[in-house]
Design a protein around this motif. Structure first.
Motif, PDB file in Angstrom:
ATOM      1  N   GLU A 183       0.867  -1.191   0.000  1.00 22.91           N
ATOM      2  CA  GLU A 183       0.000   0.000   0.000  1.00 22.91           C
ATOM      3  C   GLU A 183       0.898   1.234   0.000  1.00 22.91           C
ATOM      4  O   GLU A 183       1.138   1.829   1.050  1.00 22.91           O
ATOM      5  N   PRO A 184       1.418   1.632  -1.162  1.00 23.11           N
ATOM      6  CA  PRO A 184       2.426   2.688  -1.182  1.00 23.11           C
ATOM      7  C   PRO A 184       1.891   4.023  -0.680  1.00 23.11           C
ATOM      8  O   PRO A 184       0.709   4.331  -0.842  1.00 23.11           O
ATOM      9  N   VAL A 185       2.764   4.814  -0.067  1.00 26.11           N
ATOM     10  CA  VAL A 185       2.403   6.161   0.371  1.00 26.11           C
ATOM     11  C   VAL A 185       2.863   7.143  -0.711  1.00 26.11           C
ATOM     12  O   VAL A 185       4.024   7.148  -1.102  1.00 26.11           O
ATOM     13  N   PHE A 186       1.903   7.939  -1.207  1.00 25.82           N
ATOM     14  CA  PHE A 186       2.212   8.873  -2.283  1.00 25.82           C
ATOM     15  C   PHE A 186       2.604  10.234  -1.742  1.00 25.82           C
ATOM     16  O   PHE A 186       1.955  10.739  -0.821  1.00 25.82           O
ATOM     17  N   GLY A 187       3.650  10.815  -2.290  1.00 24.93           N
ATOM     18  CA  GLY A 187       4.027  12.185  -1.988  1.00 24.93           C
ATOM     19  C   GLY A 187       3.579  13.091  -3.121  1.00 24.93           C
ATOM     20  O   GLY A 187       2.801  12.663  -3.987  1.00 24.93           O
ATOM     21  N   PRO A 188       4.031  14.322  -3.143  1.00 26.53           N
ATOM     22  CA  PRO A 188       3.653  15.234  -4.236  1.00 26.53           C
ATOM     23  C   PRO A 188       4.133  14.689  -5.579  1.00 26.53           C
ATOM     24  O   PRO A 188       5.133  13.963  -5.631  1.00 26.53           O
ATOM     25  N   PRO A 189       3.407  15.016  -6.645  1.00 27.01           N
ATOM     26  CA  PRO A 189       3.777  14.470  -7.956  1.00 27.01           C
ATOM     27  C   PRO A 189       5.140  14.967  -8.426  1.00 27.01           C
ATOM     28  O   PRO A 189       5.508  16.118  -8.175  1.00 27.01           O
ATOM     29  N   ALA A 190       5.876  14.076  -9.094  1.00 29.54           N
ATOM     30  CA  ALA A 190       7.127  14.484  -9.731  1.00 29.54           C
ATOM     31  C   ALA A 190       6.820  15.584 -10.737  1.00 29.54           C
ATOM     32  O   ALA A 190       5.693  15.666 -11.251  1.00 29.54           O
ATOM     33  N   SER A 211       7.710  15.926 -13.724  1.00 28.19           N
ATOM     34  CA  SER A 211       7.394  15.408 -15.059  1.00 28.19           C
ATOM     35  C   SER A 211       7.617  13.905 -15.058  1.00 28.19           C
ATOM     36  O   SER A 211       8.250  13.357 -14.147  1.00 28.19           O
ATOM     37  N   VAL A 212       7.105  13.256 -16.104  1.00 31.37           N
ATOM     38  CA  VAL A 212       7.349  11.827 -16.269  1.00 31.37           C
ATOM     39  C   VAL A 212       8.852  11.580 -16.412  1.00 31.37           C
ATOM     40  O   VAL A 212       9.393  10.621 -15.856  1.00 31.37           O
ATOM     41  N   ASP A 213       9.540  12.456 -17.139  1.00 27.56           N
ATOM     42  CA  ASP A 213      10.992  12.308 -17.308  1.00 27.56           C
ATOM     43  C   ASP A 213      11.696  12.320 -15.952  1.00 27.56           C
ATOM     44  O   ASP A 213      12.516  11.440 -15.669  1.00 27.56           O
ATOM     45  N   GLU A 214      11.357  13.293 -15.134  1.00 25.97           N
ATOM     46  CA  GLU A 214      12.000  13.381 -13.825  1.00 25.97           C
ATOM     47  C   GLU A 214      11.676  12.139 -12.997  1.00 25.97           C
ATOM     48  O   GLU A 214      12.542  11.557 -12.338  1.00 25.97           O
ATOM     49  N   PHE A 215      10.396  11.713 -13.032  1.00 22.51           N
ATOM     50  CA  PHE A 215       9.981  10.509 -12.302  1.00 22.51           C
ATOM     51  C   PHE A 215      10.832   9.305 -12.724  1.00 22.51           C
ATOM     52  O   PHE A 215      11.396   8.601 -11.883  1.00 22.51           O
ATOM     53  N   LEU A 216      10.927   9.086 -14.031  1.00 26.39           N
ATOM     54  CA  LEU A 216      11.665   7.909 -14.517  1.00 26.39           C
ATOM     55  C   LEU A 216      13.138   7.988 -14.096  1.00 26.39           C
ATOM     56  O   LEU A 216      13.717   6.986 -13.653  1.00 26.39           O
ATOM     57  N   ASP A 217      13.727   9.164 -14.207  1.00 29.53           N
ATOM     58  CA  ASP A 217      15.127   9.322 -13.799  1.00 29.53           C
ATOM     59  C   ASP A 217      15.320   8.945 -12.334  1.00 29.53           C
ATOM     60  O   ASP A 217      16.276   8.262 -11.976  1.00 29.53           O
TER      61      ASP A 217
END
Lengths: 320, 320
Positions: free
Chosen positions: A50-57, A59-65
């Protein structure tokens, strides 16, 4: 093998449960999840069930990196008109030498050939078994279990919502009541007109044709006529004659190119195409060497879509 | 790749035509054919499409030695009681380090586990896609397109002759007339009681259960009840109620072992299992991860059985 998910709806969550259940025999780990609604969760050691979510990255690019994942799993909702933003997500993963597995048919229906070539250039794999018929073997069936066969066409009953609606109308319900039933089952598209007007089927038809018939088409180019004008009275009249209606996808290689059509067809109830009830789906391949052969999937749920992603993942892991 | 055929009936001849047709892309060569009826033909350079038979080799062993083939193709007729002499043919090939591909379900129904282990010991491959549902992907589907899935059982409509007979009886024919119709179509077993009494289905059920459910069974251990006692009057009575009869194979893992059954079942005509008409076949797998998923094959002929052999051959060639 480290996985990054884009999207975390019903399919994403079912996939998370499946990965958890099979951890002993398949050492896959979800290290990141990025969503518009919940935000972003990243843990290179593996996220909790049950992952805990923080604020969104940003961008998708930053997330993937930030994830350092080896495989991106794309499970955002379908946009049948363009296939975006899923196509851009996939390109962002290719740019980072990540393998991509998607359950989203938009990219396959709109940009299959480009994405396939870009994956090859990046030296990564691009898999999409779950895009048609949930997790039932369709693309993997043709790739791995029909060696040497040429596909000349296909016939499929691939949309569940329209079947639920027609079956409700046979019981005397209105079309709106049938749509509501499909919505309560959790199978209707967010916008149910995608199902009723045949867009979902057109996207699946285009995806199949692009991959199996080298068609280079889009959903818009599929001649599509949905069940929108069907009335309860007409459905009941047909039922009395032993007939019913199914949204049927048909494709055929011809000398002038691939002919594609989605249409509400009147069928005998004893017809094989009519015998897929409820959420069940059926797809027949017309081939050169193996005659007409097909796949049938009975009452699939989101768990089977998750399995389709998993089967692609096992194939990626085997060949890496 | 050099091939030796044991048997040269309809399937063997269709296989020969297919090899000829695909020669440009798949360099397979038939270098020997051994039959009881026609004698033996051998040419290490490759036999002509209409081979000339000489006197029969003294034994299968001598035949195989003289061919120098790398793959033996076993296409002798079924002996559902013992699986012989096909089992001995297969062992003769293993003893010569030849890969084996068979369309004969007897060996799989009677001796699968031993033969599988003997093949592994000899370092050769043992393939049998054509033994159930002609060439439609069954074993290859499970092996190659359903990774990580456990099969918990199956339900199949696998015998064509019984379907042809029931369909003839619905038109008012006697059972004998129905059998004659199947014989004229070239699909009845040499002894049609194998079909009518359920032996053919029992052999297929045992073969599937041995391979997919690790059942270590034989056709005799399948609880079998054929269509022999069905009358034309009863079939017509059922038709008036929208029902029909199919010889259904069912298998299920239970805590006390695998339960296997072949029985003439009464089905609604709109049932998926009833919707396989004529020579069409349908097989559903009940799985842990992929729900119920299956293969359907429409109106297969001997050409599709030949394709099943060919698909196994392509797989052998890929991995050698």
């Amino acid at each position: 093998m480290k996985l990054a998910l884009i999207g975390y709806g019903n399919v994403g969550r079912a996939f998370g449960r499946l990965i958890e259940r099979k951890r002993a025999s398949f050492p896959f780990r979800i290290v990141g999840i990025h969503t518009l609604r919940h935000g972003t969760a990243i843990d290179p050691g593996g996220l909790a069930p049950e992952p805990v979510f923080g604020p969104p990255a940003a961008s998708v690019d930053e997330f993937l990196d930030r994830t350092g994942a080896e495989v991106m799993i794309e499970v955002t909702p379908l946009n049948p008109a363009t296939g975006e933003p899923a196509i851009s997500h996939i390109r962002a993963a290719f740019a980072r030498s990540m393998h991509v597995i998607t359950a989203n048919k938009g990219p396959i229906a709109h940009a299959y050939h480009n994405l396939r070539d870009e994956a090859a250039q990046a030296g990564v794999q691009f898999c999409f078994e779950s895009t048609v018929m949930d997790g039932a073997p369709v693309f993997n069936l043709v790739n791995f279990a029909l060696p040497g066969v040429e596909i000349n066409g296909f016939t499929g009953v691939l949309n569940s919502t329209s079947k639920i609606v027609v079956e409700a109308m046979r019981e005397g319900c209105s079309m709106e009541e049938g749509i509501e039933r499909a919505r309560q089952m959790g199978i209707a598209e967010t916008d149910p007109s995608f199902d009723i007007d045949g867009w979902d089927s057109a996207a699946k038809t285009a995806a199949l044709a692009n991959v199996l018939l080298d068609a280079r088409t889009t959903p818009q180019q599929v001649e599509t006529k949905g069940i929108g004008r069907l009335t309860t009275a007409r459905v009941c009249e047909l039922a009395a004659e032993g007939k019913t209606v199914r949204l049927v996808s048909r494709a055929k290689r011809t000398p002038s190119g691939v002919r594609l059509r989605v249409r509400a067809e009147m069928l005998d109830e004893t017809d094989l195409l009519a015998s897929a009830h409820g959420t069940s789906n059926l797809l027949l391949f017309h081939t050169d060497l193996m005659g007409t052969v097909g796949t049938v999937s009975l009452d699939p749920t989101v768990e089977q879509t998750a399995y389709g992603l998993f089967s692609d993942l096992v194939n990626v892991a085997r060949t890496v």
